[in-house]
Design a protein around this motif. Structure first.
Motif, PDB file in Angstrom:
ATOM      1  N   GLU A 137      69.222  70.444  46.320  1.00 15.08           N
ATOM      2  CA  GLU A 137      69.923  69.555  47.333  1.00 15.08           C
ATOM      3  C   GLU A 137      68.901  69.312  48.486  1.00 15.08           C
ATOM      4  OE1 GLU A 137      73.898  69.043  49.856  1.00 15.08           O
ATOM      5  OE2 GLU A 137      73.316  71.181  49.496  1.00 15.08           O
ATOM      6  N   MET A 138      68.066  70.213  48.786  1.00 16.80           N
ATOM      7  CA  MET A 138      67.074  70.046  49.734  1.00 16.80           C
ATOM      8  C   MET A 138      66.120  68.731  49.306  1.00 16.80           C
ATOM      9  SD  MET A 138      66.372  73.769  51.349  1.00 16.80           S
ATOM     10  CE  MET A 138      67.978  74.698  52.311  1.00 16.80           C
ATOM     11  N   LEU A 139      65.695  69.156  48.165  1.00 20.44           N
ATOM     12  CA  LEU A 139      64.466  68.198  47.420  1.00 20.44           C
ATOM     13  C   LEU A 139      64.959  66.830  47.161  1.00 20.44           C
ATOM     14  CD1 LEU A 139      62.986  70.972  44.544  1.00 20.44           C
ATOM     15  CD2 LEU A 139      62.067  70.422  47.047  1.00 20.44           C
ATOM     16  N   LYS A 140      66.449  66.686  46.939  1.00 19.69           N
ATOM     17  CA  LYS A 140      66.938  65.628  46.379  1.00 19.69           C
ATOM     18  C   LYS A 140      67.238  64.713  47.757  1.00 19.69           C
ATOM     19  CE  LYS A 140      68.912  66.515  42.039  1.00 19.69           C
ATOM     20  NZ  LYS A 140      70.276  66.444  40.995  1.00 19.69           N
ATOM     21  N   LYS A 141      67.828  65.085  48.825  1.00 18.70           N
ATOM     22  CA  LYS A 141      68.255  64.614  49.882  1.00 18.70           C
ATOM     23  C   LYS A 141      67.101  64.543  51.152  1.00 18.70           C
ATOM     24  CE  LYS A 141      73.015  65.162  49.142  1.00 18.70           C
ATOM     25  NZ  LYS A 141      74.536  65.789  49.546  1.00 18.70           N
ATOM     26  N   ASP A 142      66.884  62.986  51.621  1.00 21.92           N
ATOM     27  CA  ASP A 142      65.993  63.090  52.685  1.00 21.92           C
ATOM     28  C   ASP A 142      66.717  63.317  53.930  1.00 21.92           C
ATOM     29  OD1 ASP A 142      63.788  62.381  54.116  1.00 21.92           O
ATOM     30  OD2 ASP A 142      64.238  60.159  54.252  1.00 21.92           O
ATOM     31  N   GLN A 143      67.127  64.568  54.188  1.00 27.42           N
ATOM     32  CA  GLN A 143      67.899  64.884  55.247  1.00 27.42           C
ATOM     33  C   GLN A 143      67.250  66.383  55.847  1.00 27.42           C
ATOM     34  OE1 GLN A 143      71.900  64.605  53.607  1.00 27.42           O
ATOM     35  NE2 GLN A 143      72.053  66.621  54.471  1.00 27.42           N
TER      36      GLN A 143
END
Length: 306
Positions: A137-143
């Motif tokens: 999730e950390m790699l997919k989302k720019d947040q």
């Protein structure tokens, strides 16, 4: 003083006696309340034995009569077999490799469970989960996410992630790469601060744990202490380039290397060739590194200003 005068003080004496009695009752009740707070009702717990009860097994292993010290050794041995390291998510050739949950044995909890077990009980090991630091999730989302490191929790965004594969996985070379990765792991850069690979790593010496491994020198293969650390500097270069950081110094090898595309390498040599870049972001950066199986993985994390 005549009798009439004495009779006047009788109501006052009675009042004083009543007040004194009431004061005594209040003090006693207050003491009871405080005692109740200090000593709350406790549920009875199974007492811990000095030795394991008869017929008790631990995951099928007989442990009857074992002392606390003997049992601790047994649990540690079983724990090594059950231990599994967590694995971060990472990107290799544009494909996300998902994270994996790790596990370890809670030695203290398992020990207590075995020493308080009733006769004839089969006790299971108490297993704890180990959460990966970086998830898919950390790699997919720019947040920004809360990222749990070993000694602290940071609030960060994965700015970039670059991974190279260890084609040459010889023990000495792998050892050198692991040391270099550890040297730069969790290093932070303030805005406008310049990173220097040579300054942070220093000379690769035997005292630091570096070993002899293959290097490329003037177009030929040779052996030297620290051989292999150029794969770390090259992986970091590509992570920095991906994050659009300002590269201030980089040098190519004198031969093509097999772990990055042609022209995307960054060789280093103490006092001769360095790899440098500047944090041109508006907040601090943190470098996170890991060696996962045969993958050299580097993440650049943008820290959220508090």
């Amino acid at each position: 003083m005549d009798l009439k005068d004495k009779l006047r003080y009788i109501p006052l004496l009675i009042a004083l006696i009543l007040i004194s009695g009431l004061f005594t009752v209040l003090i006693r009740n207050n003491n009871l309340i405080n005692q109740s707070k200090e000593e709350p009702d406790r549920q009875p717990t199974q007492p811990e034995q000095k030795q394991v009860n008869t017929g008790v097994t631990l995951q099928g292993h007989e442990i009857t009569g074992k002392t606390k010290k003997e049992l601790d050794n047994i649990i540690n041995q079983l724990g090594q077999k059950e231990k599994r390291k967590s694995q971060n998510a990472f990107i290799f050739k544009e494909v996300i490799i998902s994270e994996q949950i790790g596990q370890r044995i809670d030695i203290s909890a398992t020990l207590k469970k075995a020493l308080t077990a009733e006769a004839g009980t089969d006790v299971n090991l108490v297993i704890e989960s180990i959460t990966p630091v970086i998830t898919t999730e950390m790699l997919k989302k720019d947040q920004y996410f809360e990222i749990e490191l070993e000694n602290e929790v940071i609030n960060g965004l994965v700015l970039s992630n670059y991974t190279t594969y260890l084609e040459d996985n010889q023990l000495n070379r792998r050892n050198n790469i692991e040391i270099a990765l550890q040297e730069i792991n969790q290093h932070q850069l303030k805005p406008t601060e310049e990173f220097s690979f040579n300054q942070l790593i220093g000379f690769p010496t035997a005292d630091k744990g570096y070993k002899e491994a293959t290097i490329i020198d003037s177009g030929e293969f040779s052996s030297a202490l620290g051989g292999g650390i150029c794969q770390v500097s090259s992986t970091l270069y590509n992570a920095a380039s991906q994050a659009q950081l300002k590269v201030t110094e980089r040098h190519h090898h004198s031969m093509t290397v097999n772990y990055v595309p042609t022209g995307q390498d960054a060789t280093v040599s103490p006092n001769e060739k360095d790899f440098r870049f500047v944090n041109n972001q508006d907040s601090k950066l943190m470098i996170l590194t890991e060696l996962i199986d045969r993958y050299v993985v580097i993440y650049l994390i943008k820290l959220k200003e508090t």
